[in-house]
Design a protein around this motif. Structure first.
Motif, short mmCIF file in Angstrom:
data_model
loop_
_atom_site.label_atom_id
_atom_site.label_comp_id
_atom_site.label_asym_id
_atom_site.label_seq_id
_atom_site.Cartn_x
_atom_site.Cartn_y
_atom_site.Cartn_z
N PHE A 9 21.36 19.71 -34.32
CA PHE A 9 20.94 18.39 -33.84
C PHE A 9 19.91 17.75 -34.76
O PHE A 9 18.95 18.41 -35.19
CB PHE A 9 20.28 18.52 -32.46
CG PHE A 9 21.23 18.64 -31.30
CD1 PHE A 9 21.54 17.54 -30.52
CD2 PHE A 9 21.81 19.86 -30.98
CE1 PHE A 9 22.41 17.65 -29.44
CE2 PHE A 9 22.67 19.99 -29.91
CZ PHE A 9 22.98 18.88 -29.13
N ASP A 10 20.08 16.47 -35.02
CA ASP A 10 18.99 15.62 -35.48
C ASP A 10 18.07 15.41 -34.28
O ASP A 10 18.42 15.73 -33.15
CB ASP A 10 19.57 14.29 -35.99
CG ASP A 10 18.51 13.28 -36.37
OD1 ASP A 10 17.48 13.68 -36.94
OD2 ASP A 10 18.71 12.08 -36.08
N ILE A 11 16.88 14.84 -34.51
CA ILE A 11 15.93 14.65 -33.40
C ILE A 11 15.68 13.18 -33.09
O ILE A 11 15.97 12.71 -31.99
CB ILE A 11 14.61 15.39 -33.72
CG1 ILE A 11 14.88 16.90 -33.79
CG2 ILE A 11 13.55 15.08 -32.65
CD1 ILE A 11 13.67 17.73 -34.23
N GLY A 12 15.13 12.41 -34.06
CA GLY A 12 14.81 11.01 -33.80
C GLY A 12 16.04 10.17 -33.52
O GLY A 12 17.00 10.19 -34.27
N LYS A 13 16.01 9.47 -32.40
CA LYS A 13 17.08 8.60 -31.91
C LYS A 13 18.32 9.37 -31.47
O LYS A 13 19.36 8.77 -31.19
CB LYS A 13 17.46 7.52 -32.95
CG LYS A 13 16.30 6.57 -33.25
CD LYS A 13 16.75 5.40 -34.11
CE LYS A 13 15.60 4.44 -34.36
NZ LYS A 13 16.02 3.30 -35.21
N VAL A 14 18.19 10.71 -31.38
CA VAL A 14 19.23 11.55 -30.77
C VAL A 14 18.65 12.27 -29.56
O VAL A 14 19.23 12.25 -28.48
CB VAL A 14 19.80 12.57 -31.78
CG1 VAL A 14 20.75 13.55 -31.09
CG2 VAL A 14 20.53 11.85 -32.92
N LEU A 15 17.46 12.86 -29.74
CA LEU A 15 16.80 13.56 -28.64
C LEU A 15 15.55 12.82 -28.15
O LEU A 15 15.22 12.89 -26.97
CB LEU A 15 16.41 14.98 -29.08
CG LEU A 15 17.57 15.90 -29.45
CD1 LEU A 15 17.04 17.21 -30.03
CD2 LEU A 15 18.47 16.18 -28.25
N ILE A 16 14.85 12.13 -29.06
CA ILE A 16 13.68 11.35 -28.66
C ILE A 16 13.76 9.95 -29.27
O ILE A 16 14.29 9.77 -30.35
CB ILE A 16 12.35 12.04 -29.04
CG1 ILE A 16 12.22 12.23 -30.56
CG2 ILE A 16 12.20 13.37 -28.32
CD1 ILE A 16 10.87 12.81 -30.99
N HIS A 17 13.22 8.99 -28.53
CA HIS A 17 13.21 7.61 -28.98
C HIS A 17 12.16 7.42 -30.07
O HIS A 17 11.13 8.08 -30.08
CB HIS A 17 12.90 6.68 -27.81
CG HIS A 17 13.07 5.23 -28.11
ND1 HIS A 17 14.28 4.70 -28.51
CD2 HIS A 17 12.19 4.21 -28.10
CE1 HIS A 17 14.13 3.40 -28.72
NE2 HIS A 17 12.87 3.07 -28.48
N TYR A 89 15.50 11.25 -24.73
CA TYR A 89 16.80 10.85 -24.19
C TYR A 89 17.27 12.01 -23.32
O TYR A 89 17.84 12.98 -23.81
CB TYR A 89 17.79 10.58 -25.31
CG TYR A 89 17.44 9.42 -26.22
CD1 TYR A 89 16.71 8.32 -25.75
CD2 TYR A 89 17.85 9.40 -27.55
CE1 TYR A 89 16.39 7.25 -26.58
CE2 TYR A 89 17.54 8.33 -28.39
CZ TYR A 89 16.81 7.26 -27.90
OH TYR A 89 16.51 6.21 -28.72
N ASP A 90 16.98 11.90 -22.03
CA ASP A 90 17.21 13.03 -21.12
C ASP A 90 18.66 13.50 -21.11
O ASP A 90 18.92 14.71 -21.01
CB ASP A 90 16.77 12.68 -19.70
CG ASP A 90 15.26 12.51 -19.59
OD1 ASP A 90 14.53 13.04 -20.46
OD2 ASP A 90 14.81 11.86 -18.63
N ASP A 91 19.61 12.56 -21.23
CA ASP A 91 21.02 12.96 -21.18
C ASP A 91 21.41 13.75 -22.43
O ASP A 91 22.20 14.70 -22.35
CB ASP A 91 21.94 11.75 -20.97
CG ASP A 91 21.61 10.56 -21.86
OD1 ASP A 91 20.71 10.67 -22.73
OD2 ASP A 91 22.28 9.51 -21.70
N SER A 92 20.85 13.38 -23.58
CA SER A 92 21.12 14.14 -24.81
C SER A 92 20.44 15.51 -24.77
O SER A 92 21.02 16.51 -25.19
CB SER A 92 20.62 13.38 -26.04
OG SER A 92 21.26 12.14 -26.16
N VAL A 93 19.21 15.52 -24.28
CA VAL A 93 18.49 16.79 -24.16
C VAL A 93 19.24 17.74 -23.23
O VAL A 93 19.34 18.94 -23.49
CB VAL A 93 17.05 16.55 -23.66
CG1 VAL A 93 16.34 17.88 -23.39
CG2 VAL A 93 16.26 15.72 -24.67
#
Length: 203
Positions: A9-17, A89-93
């Motif tokens: 996983f990438d993090i920024g804009k995938v898991l967190i805004h 992004y709770d749904d991605s997490v």
């Protein structure tokens, strides 16, 4: 279909805004002035060098020499960084943690300054759940350079053809593919779930 054994996983804009405008809408209220500041002063190209490993002290000194009248605004970029990452992004997490709970091998590969990533891990403890992470600012390489994907493979013992990378940036997705990985372009959690299922990844 090639079996997927490793999910990255990438993090920024995938898991967190992430949005620098959040604190700067208060710091520089005028929209045109703020846009000019990001286009001329604290630019994307300037910020990416911190992701490559440049210290904030050096980054600030460079700009303050060029724009001494903007010193307070330049320093505000790091000072108020936490406001730029206000929520996950709770749904991605949930997808990531579901994969981990299902016994899948999950790691992360991110363009992130080393010190702000340390801060992010405290703000968002789920960033500590995957098996590990390659942080660009710690290794001196940035996506989409093929070398950072190769470094991740070497450090975590991945098989590139059995790895899938998830990133919101199309150039970074293409960088992973150039390194021999499979990759999906993240545009939202529902599409990600469908993309993973299409690759035979159930959880």
């Amino acid at each position: 279909m090639t079996e997927i054994r490793h999910i990255v996983f990438d993090i920024g804009k995938v898991l967190i805004h992430y949005d620098p405008n959040l604190p700067f809408s208060r710091i520089i209220p005028d929209a045109d002035e703020r846009a000019d500041f990001f286009q001329r002063v604290c630019t994307h190209d300037w910020n990416i060098e911190q992701d490559r490993g440049r210290s904030w002290a050096d980054a600030e000194a460079l700009l303050i020499e060029q724009f001494p009248e903007k010193e307070a605004h330049i320093r505000a970029f790091r000072t108020y960084w936490a406001e730029m990452v206000p929520h996950a992004y709770d749904d991605s997490v949930a997808i990531m943690t579901g994969l981990i709970d299902a016994g899948r091998d999950v790691t992360m590969l991110t363009n992130f300054a080393a010190d702000t990533f340390t801060e992010a891990r405290k703000m968002y403890p789920f960033l500590n759940l995957p098996r590990g992470v390659t942080v660009s600012g710690e290794v001196g390489l940035i996506k989409p350079d093929v070398a950072i994907y190769e470094r991740h493979v070497a450090d975590f013992g991945l098989s590139p053809e059995h790895s899938v990378f998830i990133d919101d940036s199309l150039p970074n997705v293409e960088g992973a593919r150039a390194a021999g990985w499979q990759a999906v372009h993240f545009t939202g959690a529902e599409k990600l779930k469908a993309d993973l299922q299409g690759l035979g990844v159930s959880f």
